[in-house]
Design a protein around this motif. Structure first.
Motif, PDB file in Angstrom:
ATOM      1  N   UNK A   1      50.324  40.538  32.437  1.00  0.00           N
ATOM      2  CA  UNK A   1      51.308  41.294  33.212  1.00  0.00           C
ATOM      3  C   UNK A   1      50.876  42.733  33.431  1.00  0.00           C
ATOM      4  N   UNK A   2      49.728  43.110  32.845  1.00  0.00           N
ATOM      5  CA  UNK A   2      49.233  44.469  33.045  1.00  0.00           C
ATOM      6  C   UNK A   2      48.009  44.462  33.933  1.00  0.00           C
ATOM      7  N   UNK A   3      46.847  44.436  33.297  1.00  0.00           N
ATOM      8  CA  UNK A   3      45.585  44.545  34.031  1.00  0.00           C
ATOM      9  C   UNK A   3      45.435  43.463  35.099  1.00  0.00           C
ATOM     10  N   UNK A   4      45.838  42.226  34.787  1.00  0.00           N
ATOM     11  CA  UNK A   4      45.566  41.141  35.733  1.00  0.00           C
ATOM     12  C   UNK A   4      46.816  40.690  36.471  1.00  0.00           C
ATOM     13  N   UNK A   5      47.798  41.565  36.631  1.00  0.00           N
ATOM     14  CA  UNK A   5      49.063  41.145  37.240  1.00  0.00           C
ATOM     15  C   UNK A   5      48.855  40.705  38.697  1.00  0.00           C
ATOM     16  N   UNK A   6      47.918  41.354  39.391  1.00  0.00           N
ATOM     17  CA  UNK A   6      47.688  40.996  40.801  1.00  0.00           C
ATOM     18  C   UNK A   6      47.165  39.559  40.903  1.00  0.00           C
ATOM     19  N   UNK A   7      46.209  39.241  40.041  1.00  0.00           N
ATOM     20  CA  UNK A   7      45.650  37.892  40.050  1.00  0.00           C
ATOM     21  C   UNK A   7      46.736  36.884  39.680  1.00  0.00           C
TER      22      UNK A   7
ATOM     23  N   UNK B   1      48.890  36.392  42.573  1.00  0.00           N
ATOM     24  CA  UNK B   1      48.196  35.707  43.670  1.00  0.00           C
ATOM     25  C   UNK B   1      48.096  34.212  43.395  1.00  0.00           C
ATOM     26  N   UNK B   2      48.083  33.858  42.094  1.00  0.00           N
ATOM     27  CA  UNK B   2      48.020  32.439  41.770  1.00  0.00           C
ATOM     28  C   UNK B   2      49.220  31.694  42.326  1.00  0.00           C
TER      29      UNK B   2
ATOM     30  N   UNK C   1      50.473  32.057  45.181  1.00  0.00           N
ATOM     31  CA  UNK C   1      50.118  31.617  46.539  1.00  0.00           C
ATOM     32  C   UNK C   1      49.396  30.283  46.476  1.00  0.00           C
ATOM     33  N   UNK C   2      48.570  30.137  45.443  1.00  0.00           N
ATOM     34  CA  UNK C   2      47.819  28.891  45.249  1.00  0.00           C
ATOM     35  C   UNK C   2      48.774  27.729  44.998  1.00  0.00           C
TER      36      UNK C   2
ATOM     37  N   UNK D   1      51.983  27.534  45.765  1.00  0.00           N
ATOM     38  CA  UNK D   1      52.795  27.229  46.947  1.00  0.00           C
ATOM     39  C   UNK D   1      51.958  26.446  47.951  1.00  0.00           C
ATOM     40  N   UNK D   2      50.694  26.862  48.108  1.00  0.00           N
ATOM     41  CA  UNK D   2      49.815  26.129  49.018  1.00  0.00           C
ATOM     42  C   UNK D   2      49.689  24.679  48.573  1.00  0.00           C
ATOM     43  N   UNK D   3      49.525  24.476  47.269  1.00  0.00           N
ATOM     44  CA  UNK D   3      49.362  23.112  46.771  1.00  0.00           C
ATOM     45  C   UNK D   3      50.610  22.288  47.053  1.00  0.00           C
TER      46      UNK D   3
END
Lengths: 524, 267
Positions: free
Chosen positions: B144-150, B153-154, B156-157, B159-161
């Motif tokens: 929830x800190x350094x990698x919150x963007x990733x 973004x997951x 989106x993955x 929802x796409x699936x």
């Protein structure tokens, strides 16, 4: 009690997000999410119109945000996941333009009720009564538009990813929707589904390679940040040195797959042929740009210091790509497969620019990608127009004499082919010059060899394109009832922009070359 | 290097993980492949636990093995396999080339990676971080800190699936579902199997859906067994049950003969 409290971690600090810098991405992903809701709640007959308006508006808004706001917010943001710098902005802007053109071509209805390129019901067995019934009932796969937006989001993220984890997730976000879109063609659906499956399986393999390589690089540098990897390479790492080269090779394999470099190109012809033509055009232009964006960033920001170890290998791949792409395009009898092999050859030409390892190489590559993308989207939009008996006339023999029946269309297509061939006064010539010149200036002997091979390969592909032009203008039409449909305003805009771009970038390339040159500095 | 206990753990479990993954590749039945993968996942989870990544280890076992693989098993069992996979090689020599190339890649990677020695430093770092913040909070801070963007973004993955599954697999019913009456009328009109398909075989000592019924001439009736079982090659054989039945009949008739003989004797 107090002991327990002091054992607790220090207060959590959220990372700072520069919303202005990542604004375009947020707009695109928001439009994709709204698009999903539209699919769930809007009446079936309105969905196509709503989706097209929504996606186009969002893309234009994202572009405006990019041009007016994000340009002043360079820097690393969201804790280091995303970096917004000159190349990232340039490529994001180009991606948004490609996306607009792609959506315009995908929205083509030819007077029907739903998008002409997409099947009415993806789950219906090809050729079954259920499929025909779905078509009569006005069903449509308007999910294609939100899926495209998700792919665009992944691409925007891919070219601005600052660490390997973000890069991997972006790779997946951009690939997954494309696998699905490939399988949704309205006609020749078995071919389309086969293409989709091939693309998916091979794409999954290449993602696994990328992930393996990223893990090795993480083990080597102790971080997945590109800048930390770069500094780990410059400070010798003793015991872990053995992890570097396998890591570099495997990550590059994953990325070279996406651009369709030989020997990782085998999905390209099948996927390009099977996918609906507008999707092929979008995929060819935008995926190539995004993947080259990621390769540029990885090579120039992360791995540049170790380039002597792997540069020759990639140079060999570039040579192989140019030769195989050019030679195999000679033997093709299907227009979409021909353009696919031509795209393989173009990937090789662009790799030559990448391997210059100089700022001018970055700008040359970016210019090439824009020129190639504009021409490709327009070319596939034209392929979608030429029909025989209701389906696309993709066999080359069916294109014989097209120039007599449809002089304007065939003329534009011939112009695009000339651009692919790299004839002066078209964008292709300027682009090849922009990509090859840095390779000669900064690439040493390998650069010169690559450029020589590149020029020879261009000559071979030029032969293919001229043969096609001769076929269109100087050959008697066959008995087939081949005719070009009249495009709606949307496709017309896409084709016109592509053709105009090809001419303008060929005659007055100055402004775009200048722009690409000014923004070619990566933030390390 | 690793302590004695961890070394034993590794050398016992690592072959199991490799065996599981080989089973995944080479198993002929989807269920066996899935179970092989589940085994590999569990072993990996144990490795994570042993290396001090408690959260990751538990999640690996709970989510991957417990949820994802079991869901996969259910899907395999529910969907059924109507047609067997074609294992014809369309490209000649492909398999041999694959073996040679993958062995070559394996040797290259092993040669490159085998020379690398990783000391205790990374493990010490994990233990220090665990002692300082706790494993779960440490992971949470990264996600929830350094990698919150990733992390975001997951989504989106996912929802796409979900969207992809709907587009490719969801078939909406067009028109109304045929009623029982319609089915019945269709069957009568077609003139085949007017009384419905025959039921599977019922024998004196056995009855099961995978055993075919016998036609009057003694041959098994293919119609009496589900086509899914036929496709999976799981149809049983009626012969042992038929023979058992004959044996019973023989016993019964012998008893009757004996009884008759006894009666005659008494008479």
């Amino acid at each position: 009690m107090t002991a327990a409290l002091t054992a607790l971690p220090t207060a959590f600090e959220a990372v700072k997000v520069d919303y202005a810098a990542v604004g375009p991405m947020l707009v695109v992903v928001a439009a994709a999410l709204i698009g999903v809701l539209v699919e769930a709640f809007a009446p079936r007959l309105l969905r196509h119109t709503i989706q097209v308006v929504l996606t186009l508006t969002a893309l234009v808004v994202a572009f405006v945000v990019l041009v007016l706001v994000s340009v002043d917010h360079h820097g690393v943001t969201v804790g280091g996941s995303i970096v917004i710098d000159g190349p990232a902005l340039f490529m994001q802007g180009s991606l948004l333009i490609f996306a607009v053109l792609g959506i315009l071509t995908m929205s083509e209805r030819f007077g029907g009720r739903s998008a002409d390129a997409f099947t009415p019901m993806g789950a219906a067995t090809p050729g079954s009564p259920a499929e025909a019934a779905a078509d009569r009932a006005g069903y449509a796969t308007s999910e294609a538009f939100p899926l495209t937006m998700f792919a665009v989001f992944g691409m925007l993220m891919f070219v601005s990813a600052n660490d390997l984890i973000t890069m991997f997730v972006a790779l997946e976000v951009l690939s997954l929707p494309l696998y699905v879109l490939t399988g949704l063609a309205r006609r020749r659906r078995l071919l389309s589904q086969e293409a989709s499956l091939k693309y998916f399986l091979l794409g999954a393999f290449s993602s696994a390679f990328f992930l393996f390589g990223a893990a090795l690089l993480y083990g080597y540098a102790g971080s997945s940040d590109l800048s930390k990897i770069a500094s780990a390479i410059t400070t010798a790492n003793g015991d872990l040195e053995g992890l570097l080269l396998p890591g570099v090779v495997l990550t590059l394999v994953g990325l070279l797959f996406k651009i369709g470099a030989v020997p990782f190109h085998s999905w390209t012809p099948d996927a390009y042929q099977g996918a609906p033509s507008p999707v092929t055009g979008f995929m060819a232009a935008a995926t190539k740009l995004a993947a080259f964006g990621a390769i540029l960033r990885l090579a120039y920001v992360g791995l540049e210091a170790s380039r002597l170890e792997w540069r020759l290998g990639v140079a060999a791949i570039a040579v192989l790509t140019m030769v195989v792409g050019a030679v195999l395009s000679v033997t093709q009898t299907d227009i979409k497969r021909l353009l696919a092999y031509s795209s393989v050859a173009h990937a090789g030409f662009i790799l030559v620019g990448v391997l210059a390892f100089d700022r001018t190489g970055v700008s040359g590559v970016m210019f090439y990608l824009v020129a190639y993308g504009l021409a490709t989207i327009a070319a596939f939009a034209i392929v979608a127009l030429v029909r025989s008996g209701g389906s696309e006339a993709t066999h080359l023999s069916q294109w014989a004499g097209l120039g007599r029946k449809h002089p304007v269309l065939a003329g534009i297509f011939a112009l695009l082919l000339l651009a692919f061939a790299g004839i002066p006064l078209t964008s292709g010539f300027t682009a090849k010059f922009a990509a090859f010149a840095p390779a000669i200036a900064h690439g040493g002997l390998a650069g010169v060899v690559m450029v020589v091979v590149g020029v020879l390969a261009s000559a071979v592909t030029a032969f293919v394109y001229f043969r096609l032009i001769v076929l269109m203008y100087f050959t008697e039409p066959t008995g087939d009832d081949v005719a070009a449909l009249t495009p709606s305003i949307a496709s017309t805009i896409a084709i016109t922009v592509g053709a105009l771009g090809t001419v303008i970038l060929g005659i007055v390339p100055g402004p775009i070359l200048d722009l690409a040159g000014r923004v070619s500095q990566f933030i390390q | 290097m690793t302590s004695g206990g961890e070394a034993i753990l590794f050398w016992v479990l690592a072959p199991m993980a490799v065996a599981g993954s080989l089973g995944l590749v080479f198993a002929r039945k989807a269920v066996h492949a899935a179970l092989g993968m589940a085994l590999t996942m569990i072993v990996l989870g144990v490795f994570y636990l042993a290396q001090g990544a408690d959260f990751l280890g538990v999640i690996q076992i709970f989510v991957y093995t417990g949820a994802v693989m079991m869901l996969f098993l259910f899907v395999v069992m529910l969907v059924g396999v109507d047609s067997s996979d074609s294992i014809v090689e369309t490209l000649k020599g492909q398999r041999a080339a694959t073996v040679v190339l993958s062995l070559g890649l394996g040797v290259l990677l092993a040669g490159a990676l085998g020379r690398v020695t990783i000391g205790d430093a990374p493990a010490d770092k994990v233990h220090a971080l665990n002692a300082q913040n706790g494993n779960v909070s440490g992971v949470a801070e990264l996600i929830f800190g350094r990698y919150v963007w990733v992390f975001e973004a997951t989504s989106a993955l996912l929802i796409t699936a979900a969207l992809a599954a709907m587009v490719l697999a969801h078939r909406e019913r067009l028109g109304s579902r045929p009623s029982q009456r319609a089915w019945s009328e269709r069957r009568i009109r077609s003139g085949e199997n007017l009384a419905g398909l025959p039921v599977p075989g019922v024998y004196a000592r056995h009855n099961a859906v995978d055993t075919p019924a016998l036609l009057p001439d003694g041959s098994p009736s293919e119609l009496s067994v589900s086509r899914v079982l036929t496709a999976r090659d799981q149809v049983g054989n009626a012969t042992p049950w038929v023979e058992a039945e004959r044996e019973i009949e023989r016993d019964v008739s012998q008893d009757r003969d004996r009884d008759d003989a006894a009666k005659e004797d008494r008479a």
